[in-house]
Design a protein around this motif. Structure first.
Motif, PDB file in Angstrom:
ATOM      1  N   VAL A  86       0.758  -1.217   0.043  1.00  0.00           N
ATOM      2  CA  VAL A  86      -0.086   0.025  -0.029  1.00  0.00           C
ATOM      3  C   VAL A  86       0.912   1.100   0.017  1.00  0.00           C
ATOM      4  O   VAL A  86       1.859   1.403   0.679  1.00  0.00           O
ATOM      5  CB  VAL A  86      -0.923  -0.077   1.253  1.00  0.00           C
ATOM      6  N   ARG A  87       0.319   2.202  -0.889  1.00  0.00           N
ATOM      7  CA  ARG A  87       1.267   3.472  -0.866  1.00  0.00           C
ATOM      8  C   ARG A  87       0.433   4.522  -0.394  1.00  0.00           C
ATOM      9  O   ARG A  87      -0.856   4.388  -0.501  1.00  0.00           O
ATOM     10  CB  ARG A  87       1.739   3.836  -2.283  1.00  0.00           C
ATOM     11  N   LYS A 139       0.539  10.366  -7.083  1.00  0.00           N
ATOM     12  CA  LYS A 139       2.028  10.260  -6.627  1.00  0.00           C
ATOM     13  C   LYS A 139       2.041  10.125  -4.928  1.00  0.00           C
ATOM     14  O   LYS A 139       1.455  10.330  -4.221  1.00  0.00           O
ATOM     15  CB  LYS A 139       2.501  11.723  -7.088  1.00  0.00           C
ATOM     16  N   ALA A 140       3.126   9.236  -4.872  1.00  0.00           N
ATOM     17  CA  ALA A 140       3.541   8.938  -3.404  1.00  0.00           C
ATOM     18  C   ALA A 140       3.860  10.325  -2.716  1.00  0.00           C
ATOM     19  O   ALA A 140       4.433  11.218  -3.430  1.00  0.00           O
ATOM     20  CB  ALA A 140       4.586   7.903  -3.271  1.00  0.00           C
ATOM     21  N   ILE A 141       3.378  10.484  -1.298  1.00  0.00           N
ATOM     22  CA  ILE A 141       3.458  11.739  -0.670  1.00  0.00           C
ATOM     23  C   ILE A 141       4.118  11.157   0.729  1.00  0.00           C
ATOM     24  O   ILE A 141       3.648  10.351   1.290  1.00  0.00           O
ATOM     25  CB  ILE A 141       2.236  12.192  -0.692  1.00  0.00           C
ATOM     26  N   ASP A 182      -3.453   3.893  -1.509  1.00  0.00           N
ATOM     27  CA  ASP A 182      -3.394   3.442  -2.758  1.00  0.00           C
ATOM     28  C   ASP A 182      -3.326   1.728  -2.605  1.00  0.00           C
ATOM     29  O   ASP A 182      -2.122   1.435  -2.400  1.00  0.00           O
ATOM     30  CB  ASP A 182      -2.314   3.774  -3.809  1.00  0.00           C
ATOM     31  N   VAL A 183      -4.227   1.106  -2.684  1.00  0.00           N
ATOM     32  CA  VAL A 183      -4.539  -0.596  -2.446  1.00  0.00           C
ATOM     33  C   VAL A 183      -4.093  -1.079  -3.577  1.00  0.00           C
ATOM     34  O   VAL A 183      -5.063  -1.081  -4.483  1.00  0.00           O
ATOM     35  CB  VAL A 183      -5.501  -0.794  -1.362  1.00  0.00           C
ATOM     36  N   PRO A 184      -3.183  -2.052  -3.664  1.00  0.00           N
ATOM     37  CA  PRO A 184      -2.778  -2.846  -4.829  1.00  0.00           C
ATOM     38  C   PRO A 184      -3.956  -3.927  -5.053  1.00  0.00           C
ATOM     39  O   PRO A 184      -4.508  -4.410  -4.053  1.00  0.00           O
ATOM     40  CB  PRO A 184      -1.217  -3.366  -4.904  1.00  0.00           C
ATOM     41  N   GLU A 185      -4.434  -4.175  -6.482  1.00  0.00           N
ATOM     42  CA  GLU A 185      -5.153  -5.255  -6.668  1.00  0.00           C
ATOM     43  C   GLU A 185      -4.946  -6.734  -5.792  1.00  0.00           C
ATOM     44  O   GLU A 185      -5.796  -7.481  -5.455  1.00  0.00           O
ATOM     45  CB  GLU A 185      -5.331  -5.538  -8.057  1.00  0.00           C
TER      46      GLU A 185
END
Length: 478
Positions: A242-243, A250-252, A264-267
């Motif tokens: 997770v980002r 964009k990553a913060i 931002d949770v990947p599939e």
């Protein structure tokens, strides 16, 4: 009292506690809710973010006299000092006159709604007093002139300010012993005007959210008076891939007041498409941290039932807040948060369900169902001074535990016990921080340690409550 109790006073206050123990046991017995799942995370105090600090003792103080039906009682009246976790120093006055202060108690920055100020029509006047007196006004000659006295020492200024606050926070019939301090108290009381509650030093809104893998969960909005905050994902977030990102994806790693953050949770995270046949899910947190001065007038409470404090001065201090995200591929996907609500006399549990099935849980014998895509706030009614410890369990491996103590009333407003005799304070050394701060110089070198007058009794009552709970076995859940 504000600092010290004699042994007889501790015994008299303790006499009111057995009833509270019964109430505690009843809540603990009803506290485990809903469907099966793994053990929940550690207890979550009802802190909405901001500064966390440990109280040291009275730093600058004089003497006051409380008048009530039982007679006149002398108490110490003045400024406490707290050490902030991560760095910083706070100065506070107490707004809970008849409740003892426990030495080294941990305090959390708290909205007025979670304290006696939430139901006090004069709360805004207390903030006015704080902003127009010591230590915010450290020109004592100017303050003395406004109060119509020849001079004020720091001790007089602190005592007079505390007395004026008590008259509004506790409705107390109280006077300062020193004539100069008493005139200052009268001036502040008569001059006070309503001011709004100050904003928190740092919060995240909402503190909890939920959704599906492959989605960007959020936004979580940053609210702070700091110039900027650092953003740090939890280890669980990194493990799950997770980002933490901004609106642009964009990553913060840093943000400011008003910034929006997303998980931002990947599939392929736990509970994602590859786990569609599984009921498993995942969760992660983010923490934001900053260095800032905490606004004057912010309340501070302790889950150990140490008396409530209100901020009078702050150095540059560390503040922090945390938000969590829960996700799953299917079923109910709840997000839970809690906040004390003194207006309603309980704890508000807010449940948001972003899943495709209803989230159902039982709370104190009442079943609640949150439809897919809906949210609901449930208020748990509690008695004053009642400790609570309950866990909400649900599908997808979800579990959340909430603990704390409801502390919404001063003893005066609750019509409670008589005031108690204050023993003589003893000098002690209280550690502080070095470096530049915006705290006014107190000029005092002696401080007063605080007796944890009710700590042992609370441990005994807690053990009693647990014993009662074990005897009241609840039916097994499927």
């Amino acid at each position: 009292m504000c600092a010290w109790f004699s042994a007889p006073s501790a015994r008299r206050r303790g006499a009111a506690r057995p009833a509270a123990a019964t109430l505690v046991s009843g809540l603990v017995a009803a506290g485990v809710m809903a469907a099966a799942g793994p053990a929940a995370a550690d207890g979550t105090p009802q802190s909405q973010g901001g500064a966390t600090a440990t109280i040291g003792g009275l730093k600058t103080y004089g003497t006051a006299v409380i008048h009530d039906d039982s007679g006149d009682y002398q108490v110490s009246a003045g400024l406490f000092e707290m050490s902030v976790d991560g760095g910083g120093t706070l100065q506070t006055y107490c707004i809970d006159l008849h409740n003892p202060t426990q030495k080294d108690a941990k305090y959390h920055e708290t909205p007025w709604s979670g304290t006696s100020l939430g139901t006090n029509k004069d709360a805004g006047k207390i903030r006015w007093i704080l902003q127009h007196s010591y230590p915010q006004v450290n020109d004592l000659a100017a303050l003395a002139a406004k109060a119509g006295v020849s001079n004020l020492t720091e001790q007089d200024a602190a005592a007079g300010t505390q007395v004026a606050i008590w008259r509004y926070s506790d409705g107390a019939d109280v006077d300062a012993v020193d004539p100069q301090a008493e005139k200052l108290a009268d001036y502040l009381q008569k001059s006070a005007r309503d001011l709004p509650e100050p904003k928190a030093s740092l919060t995240l809104d909402p503190p909890a959210l939920s959704g599906h893998p492959g989605e960007r969960l959020g936004p979580v909005t940053v609210h702070t008076n700091a110039s900027g905050v650092t953003v740090t994902p939890s280890p669980a977030a990194a493990t799950s891939g997770v980002r933490i990102v901004g609106k642009d994806g964009k990553a913060i790693t840093s943000a400011a007041d008003g910034s929006q953050l997303f998980f931002d949770v990947p599939e392929d995270a736990a509970g994602g498409a590859s786990h569609a046949s599984s009921s498993g899910g995942g969760s992660a947190e983010l923490t934001v941290q900053a260095s800032t001065t905490v606004p004057v007038g912010r309340a501070f409470t302790s889950d150990s039932r140490s008396q409530t404090q209100i901020l009078a001065g702050s150095s540059e201090s560390t503040v922090a807040a945390t938000a969590s995200a829960t996700w799953a591929g299917r079923g109910a996907i709840p997000a839970l948060s809690a906040a004390k609500n003194c207006t309603k006399g309980g704890v508000d549990i807010t449940a948001v369900n972003q899943g495709d099935e209803a989230f159902t849980f039982e709370l104190m014998g009442v079943e609640h169902s949150i439809a897919a895509g809906a949210s609901e706030t449930v208020t748990i009614p509690l008695q004053e001074d009642q400790a609570y410890d309950f866990t909400i369990k649900g599908p997808n491996g979800f579990g959340q535990r909430f603990t704390g103590v409801l502390d919404c009333k001063t003893q005066g407003s609750a019509g409670g016990t008589a005031t108690q005799t204050l023993s003589e304070p003893s000098p002690a050394t209280v550690g502080g921080t070095s470096g530049d701060t915006n705290l006014a110089e107190t000029g005092g070198t002696s401080t007063t340690p605080l007796i944890a007058a009710i700590g042992l009794s609370l441990l005994v009552l807690g053990a009693t409550a647990l014993s009662i709970v074990r005897k009241k076995k609840t039916p097994a859940r499927d």
